[in-house]
Every structure is written in C-alpha cells, then in structure tokens.
Design an enzyme around this catalytic site. Structure first.
Site, PDB file in Angstrom:
ATOM      1  N   THR A 182       0.879  -1.176   0.000  1.00 44.38           N
ATOM      2  CA  THR A 182       0.000   0.000   0.000  1.00 44.38           C
ATOM      3  C   THR A 182       0.903   1.208   0.000  1.00 44.38           C
ATOM      4  O   THR A 182       1.886   1.245   0.741  1.00 44.38           O
ATOM      5  CB  THR A 182      -0.818   0.034   1.306  1.00 44.38           C
ATOM      6  N   ARG A 210     -15.246  -5.479   2.195  1.00 41.58           N
ATOM      7  CA  ARG A 210     -14.379  -5.046   3.302  1.00 41.58           C
ATOM      8  C   ARG A 210     -13.647  -3.735   2.940  1.00 41.58           C
ATOM      9  O   ARG A 210     -13.147  -3.551   1.845  1.00 41.58           O
ATOM     10  CB  ARG A 210     -13.361  -6.147   3.600  1.00 41.58           C
ATOM     11  N   VAL A 211     -13.616  -2.833   3.904  1.00 40.19           N
ATOM     12  CA  VAL A 211     -12.863  -1.583   3.751  1.00 40.19           C
ATOM     13  C   VAL A 211     -11.786  -1.571   4.831  1.00 40.19           C
ATOM     14  O   VAL A 211     -12.064  -1.863   5.993  1.00 40.19           O
ATOM     15  CB  VAL A 211     -13.807  -0.364   3.895  1.00 40.19           C
ATOM     16  N   GLY A 212     -10.579  -1.220   4.441  1.00 42.73           N
ATOM     17  CA  GLY A 212      -9.468  -1.192   5.405  1.00 42.73           C
ATOM     18  C   GLY A 212      -9.245   0.192   5.983  1.00 42.73           C
ATOM     19  O   GLY A 212     -10.129   1.059   5.949  1.00 42.73           O
ATOM     20  N   ASP A 213      -8.046   0.382   6.496  1.00 51.01           N
ATOM     21  CA  ASP A 213      -7.701   1.668   7.126  1.00 51.01           C
ATOM     22  C   ASP A 213      -7.344   2.751   6.112  1.00 51.01           C
ATOM     23  O   ASP A 213      -7.456   3.946   6.405  1.00 51.01           O
ATOM     24  CB  ASP A 213      -6.495   1.471   8.054  1.00 51.01           C
ATOM     25  N   THR A 233       0.540   1.393   6.960  1.00 47.97           N
ATOM     26  CA  THR A 233       0.430   0.250   6.059  1.00 47.97           C
ATOM     27  C   THR A 233       0.332  -1.002   6.922  1.00 47.97           C
ATOM     28  O   THR A 233       0.714  -0.987   8.085  1.00 47.97           O
ATOM     29  CB  THR A 233       1.653   0.191   5.112  1.00 47.97           C
ATOM     30  N   GLY A 234      -0.198  -2.068   6.342  1.00 55.50           N
ATOM     31  CA  GLY A 234      -0.299  -3.317   7.095  1.00 55.50           C
ATOM     32  C   GLY A 234      -1.738  -3.710   7.348  1.00 55.50           C
ATOM     33  O   GLY A 234      -2.643  -3.324   6.592  1.00 55.50           O
ATOM     34  N   GLY A 236      -5.089  -3.454   8.263  1.00 61.42           N
ATOM     35  CA  GLY A 236      -5.878  -2.254   8.485  1.00 61.42           C
ATOM     36  C   GLY A 236      -6.777  -2.295   9.701  1.00 61.42           C
ATOM     37  O   GLY A 236      -7.017  -1.261  10.339  1.00 61.42           O
TER      38      GLY A 236
HETATM   39  C1  SD4 Z   1      -5.529  -2.618   4.314  1.00 66.07           C
HETATM   40  N1  SD4 Z   1      -3.704  -1.291   5.138  1.00 66.07           N
HETATM   41  O1  SD4 Z   1      -6.402  -2.638   3.457  1.00 66.07           O
HETATM   42  C2  SD4 Z   1      -4.199  -1.951   3.962  1.00 66.07           C
HETATM   43  C3  SD4 Z   1      -3.269  -2.955   3.393  1.00 66.07           C
HETATM   44  C4  SD4 Z   1      -1.848  -2.497   3.335  1.00 66.07           C
HETATM   45  O2  SD4 Z   1       0.275  -2.689   2.648  1.00 66.07           O
HETATM   46  O3  SD4 Z   1      -1.438  -1.548   3.901  1.00 66.07           O
HETATM   47  N2  SD4 Z   1      -0.978  -3.129   2.672  1.00 66.07           N
HETATM   48  O4  SD4 Z   1      -5.661  -3.125   5.418  1.00 66.07           O
END
Ligand code: SD4
Length: 322
Positions: A182, A210-213, A233-234, A236
């Site tokens: 990301t 699904r919606v992330g951060d 990142t990571g 979410g």
């Molecule tokens: C998520 N934070 O959708 C994002 C994924 C991500 O590096 O950061 N990937 O959860």
C-alpha cells in the site's frame, strides 16, 4: 536602580538568555527544502514523480496525488490501482484518501473499475461537500467527473488469485506477506506546508465489501499542518482500532519526534491486538521541521525518503527483530 537590584536583574536576564539558547539548541534544526516520505520500495518511484511535480510549480497536494498515481498506474504492482490483488470473490476493490494543509480531506472506499482512486478522492474533497464516497456511489461520481471505467484485474493477478484461492482451502492467508505495498505518502513543501495521500487494493483475499484503514482519515492517513503528518500500512483492522495515524500526529503535537511517535503507536497496537505477532503494521511520520520517522511490528518494512535533493529507500526498524 540600586546596584544589588541591578545585579539581580542582570543575572536573571542572563539565565533567561542561556535557558532560551539551551531550548533553541534542543529544537530540531528544520530541514531546508521539500521532504517527501512514502511507504515501501515503490515509494522511490512515487517520490521521484512527487518531487518533479513540486519542482514544476505544483502544490504539495498535487505532489502527493501525482506521486502515488505512478504506482496506481503500474499493472505490475499487486497492491495498488490496476493490477491490485482481488478480494476473495475475485473483484478488485480500491480504497484511497488524500488530505491537505487546510484540514480538508477526501476519500473513496470499495471503489471498482477506476485505477486512480486517490484522484477520485481529491475530487470528492474539492467538488462535493462530503469527505467520503463508497461503492457504486463513488463509481458513479468518478464517471461523472470524467474518470474512465477500466478492467483492473490483469491476466497475471487473475492467475495468482486462482492459485491462491485453491490454496486457501488448505492454508490461511499469510498476512505479512500478502498485504504489502500500500502506498502512503506524506510531504512538506519549501514553505513548510504538509499534505498526504494513501491508496491501496487492500488486504489480499479480503471479504467482498471489506474496507481497510487506507481510506479512513485518522487511520491510514492524517495531516495537521500545525504539527505533522503520518500514514500507515499493514493489517488495516489493527490500525483502525487504534486510530493509528491520528495518534501518531497527536503524539508529535505533544512533543514526540516522528520516530518516537511511530514507535509508541506500534507498541500500543502490539499491546492491544491479541494476535499482533502474526500481523504487520507500519507507520511513517513527518513533522513540520522536516524530521521523519518509521517503525513497524515486523522486520521487512521499508520506506522511501526524498530529502536534501536525494531520494533513497531505507529499511525501517521494527518491534520484532527476526
Ligand atoms: C488494508 N492497510 O487494506 C491496507 C493494506 C496495506 O500494505 O497496507 N498493505 O488493510
């Protein structure tokens, strides 16, 4: 003034001056010129474009938008824009947001068929009275604004998705490996103004809908022009649960350096998220003075920093060392 009073006044002034100069010494020396910081190795290409935009007279907001567009447009990047990894049902759904120096922000989530969600997010910010549009509404808005409907699933990602889908019956998704890249970008122009952007196809094999951060202001991105900016990142869900980027900025407001702020919030997430050893979460942060920081749970997080005319990729420090 008698000589004793005069002496006391002078010594008080003297100690005030030395206190003042001590304080000045403790302040970080502001970095001159623009500073552009982004997540992961593709950030180097994004930073290069972002810098070019600034050099050509673009605003810091243009810089963070056009910078991450480079990665959205790259079909070989599996986690952003076209070529992004699909959800469990095989749909590519994108999340993105953008925030400027005036505390204005725009965001889109669960957006399909448009390869530059960050630019749609900017249009939401500039051309509507809202902050966030999702799904079909976001798509219709993008089409009205002149964006082109495209097939975001490439042959390569379709093949990878089919293989992964078959494996899923026997193996759970590997969070740390599957959800990388990301792009979050935070930048400061020569005048000290800040902006940020974040764009992603989200966690690989996520549930449909699904919606992330990444499109959530305060989670995947936060900018306060008086203080600094941060992006995440990571995994979410862990970032949303802890209002990650907003907290990093808030800690900087209370005097932490960007590095200290990133470390504190990663530690907080590790303390609160039960299964923290099996997820990755990383933050980048930039303050008004141009100082930067980065920290992650797992080893392997990298960031790209454009500063003093140089654009270099760096490994981030992490909580888990192996
Ligand atoms: C998520 N934070 O959708 C994002 C994924 C991500 O590096 O950061 N990937 O959860």
């Amino acid at each position: 003034m008698n000589s004793r009073r005069r002496f006391l006044t002078l010594s008080a002034l003297g100690s005030l001056t030395s206190l003042g100069s001590l304080k000045a010494l403790a302040q970080p020396k502001p970095v001159k010129g623009p500073v552009i910081l982004s997540t992961w190795n593709p950030g180097i290409r994004a930073n290069a474009r972002a810098y070019e935009v600034l050099q050509n007279g673009g605003s810091v907001l243009d810089c963070v938008e056009k910078g991450v567009n480079v990665i959205e447009n790259d079909p070989n990047n599996r986690t952003v824009g076209i070529g992004g990894f699909p959800d469990v049902e095989g749909n590519v759904t994108l999340d993105a947001c953008i925030m400027d120096q005036h505390q204005h922000c725009g965001s889109v989530a669960f957006l399909q068929h448009i390869k530059n969600p960050v630019s749609v997010a900017r249009k939401v910010m500039e051309n509507t009275k809202h902050v966030m549009l999702v799904g079909e509404g976001a798509l219709n808005f993008a089409l009205e604004q002149g964006f082109k409907k495209e097939m975001l699933l490439t042959e390569k990602t379709l093949a990878a998705w089919k293989k992964r889908k078959a494996e899923l019956d026997t193996k759970l998704p590997e969070i740390n490996v599957e959800n990388h890249d990301t792009i979050g970008m935070v930048a400061r122009d020569t005048d000290g103004n800040l902006s940020g952007s974040c764009t992603t196809s989200g966690a690989g094999m996520k549930l449909h809908g699904r919606v992330g951060d990444s499109p959530i202001i305060g989670a995947g991105l936060y900018v306060d022009n008086d203080v600094g900016a941060a992006a995440a990142t990571g995994w979410g869900e862990a970032v949303i649960e802890n209002a990650g980027s907003a907290m990093v900025v808030e800690l900087m407001r209370h005097g932490r350096s960007p590095q200290e702020a990133c470390e504190e919030i990663v530690n907080r997430i590790a303390n609160k998220f039960e299964d923290w050893k099996s997820i990755q979460v990383g933050f980048i942060a930039l303050n008004k003075a141009g100082q930067t920081g980065a920290f992650a749970i797992q080893k392997g997080f990298t960031y790209a920093l454009h500063k003093n005319g140089e654009n270099v990729g760096h490994p981030s420090d992490s909580l888990l060392k192996t």
